[in-house]
Design an enzyme around this catalytic site. Structure first.
Site, short mmCIF file in Angstrom:
data_model
loop_
_atom_site.label_atom_id
_atom_site.label_comp_id
_atom_site.label_asym_id
_atom_site.label_seq_id
_atom_site.Cartn_x
_atom_site.Cartn_y
_atom_site.Cartn_z
N ARG A 46 0.83 -1.21 0.00
CA ARG A 46 0.00 0.00 0.00
C ARG A 46 0.86 1.26 0.00
O ARG A 46 0.57 2.23 -0.71
CB ARG A 46 -0.91 0.01 1.23
CG ARG A 46 -1.92 -1.15 1.30
CD ARG A 46 -3.15 -0.90 0.46
NE ARG A 46 -4.14 -1.94 0.63
CZ ARG A 46 -5.11 -1.93 1.54
NH1 ARG A 46 -5.19 -0.91 2.40
NH2 ARG A 46 -5.98 -2.90 1.62
N ASP A 151 -16.04 9.16 7.42
CA ASP A 151 -14.95 8.21 7.28
C ASP A 151 -13.65 8.99 7.44
O ASP A 151 -13.63 10.21 7.22
CB ASP A 151 -14.99 7.51 5.92
CG ASP A 151 -14.25 6.17 5.93
OD1 ASP A 151 -14.92 5.12 6.00
OD2 ASP A 151 -13.01 6.17 5.87
#
Length: 281
Positions: A46, A151
């Site tokens: 990532r 979020d």
């Protein structure tokens, strides 16, 4: 004899256990999220994209950059948070919302609903909530309904605010709901659908780090926080449950994920259904 894995020898950048521990420390400090030991390879895969995009040559350079650029923490967290979601995931929650909450005499009398989708990811959850509200067995067309969708990941929030999804994402939704609440894309948007304006106007998408003070006081009728607490340690989970209890109205409802068990952590919520909890105090 020690054997070096092919993946380790092929890596573009050196990523040591010390580097992994640094990532875990920074992620926990800024987002309260814990990374398990087996996620070292995922972490590398990532974050290596960030190194490439920034033109950096090592993880040491990246950590230095992270320290000097506060705005990079947003990209850092975006890269490491998982966003697995779908429309009407764990559908029994939405059925409960319609049957036990929206149709209740108290809510029906007030014609007012305040719902928070905490950890809303790409928006499928808050849109499923909105669809449930608008297709409930009681008339809600003129109710005062507000859904807050939050979020920590700004990229997925933008997807949710746009309300555009691949048509395959709505395959499991009943045909009558597809016709009412989704518009097929044309031209450049062929193969996509867009949620109807009547759903979008019910939802406010907002970036929020659950580790920080909540920017609202409630009272809320319902909180959806599903498959979010699994990323936190027990102490952080307890703190978060206290925050939820503070902003829920007396008797308010908390929906959690199937592997989350608030009753083991607090006495402020009582289990009343399958991963459905009622605020006690």
């Amino acid at each position: 004899m020690a054997v070096t894995s092919p993946q380790a020898t092929e890596r573009e950048f050196v990523f040591t256990q010390k580097d992994f521990e640094r990532v875990r420390k920074e992620l926990y400090a800024h987002a309260g999220i814990t990374l398990s030991d087996h996620k070292k390879d995922m972490t590398y895969n990532r974050l290596v994209r960030r190194l490439r995009e920034l033109g950096l040559n090592s993880f040491d350079e990246y950590f230095a950059y992270l320290t000097q650029h506060d705005d990079e923490f947003g990209m850092f967290i975006n890269a490491l948070t998982t966003n697995l979601t779908s429309f009407f995931r764990e559908n029994h929650h939405f059925e409960y919302l319609q049957r036990e909450i929206i149709a209740s005499s108290e809510v029906a009398a007030s014609r007012r609903l305040r719902i928070w989708s905490a950890g809303c990811s790409m928006g499928e959850e808050p849109y499923s909530i909105a669809i449930s509200c608008m297709s409930a067995p009681v008339e809600t067309q003129h109710w005062d309904i507000q859904i807050l969708a939050t979020d920590i990941d700004t990229k997925v929030l933008q997807t949710g605010a746009n309300g555009i999804y691949g048509i395959e994402r709505i395959e499991s939704i009943p045909a009558q709901l597809k016709r009412r609440f989704f518009r097929r894309g044309k031209g450049a948007q062929e193969g996509n659908v867009k949620v109807a304006p009547e759903l979008q106007q019910l939802i406010t998408f907002k970036q929020l780090n659950l580790m920080e003070a909540l920017p609202f006081k409630g009272p809320l009728d319902v909180i959806f926080c599903r498959n979010v607490m699994i990323y936190f340690d027990k102490e952080t989970q307890q703190m978060l449950l206290d925050k939820f209890a503070e902003v829920l109205k007396p008797g308010g409802i908390l929906f959690v994920g199937h592997s989350e068990s608030p009753f083991r952590l607090t006495d402020r919520f009582k289990l009343i259904g399958q991963t459905v909890y009622r605020k006690v105090y």
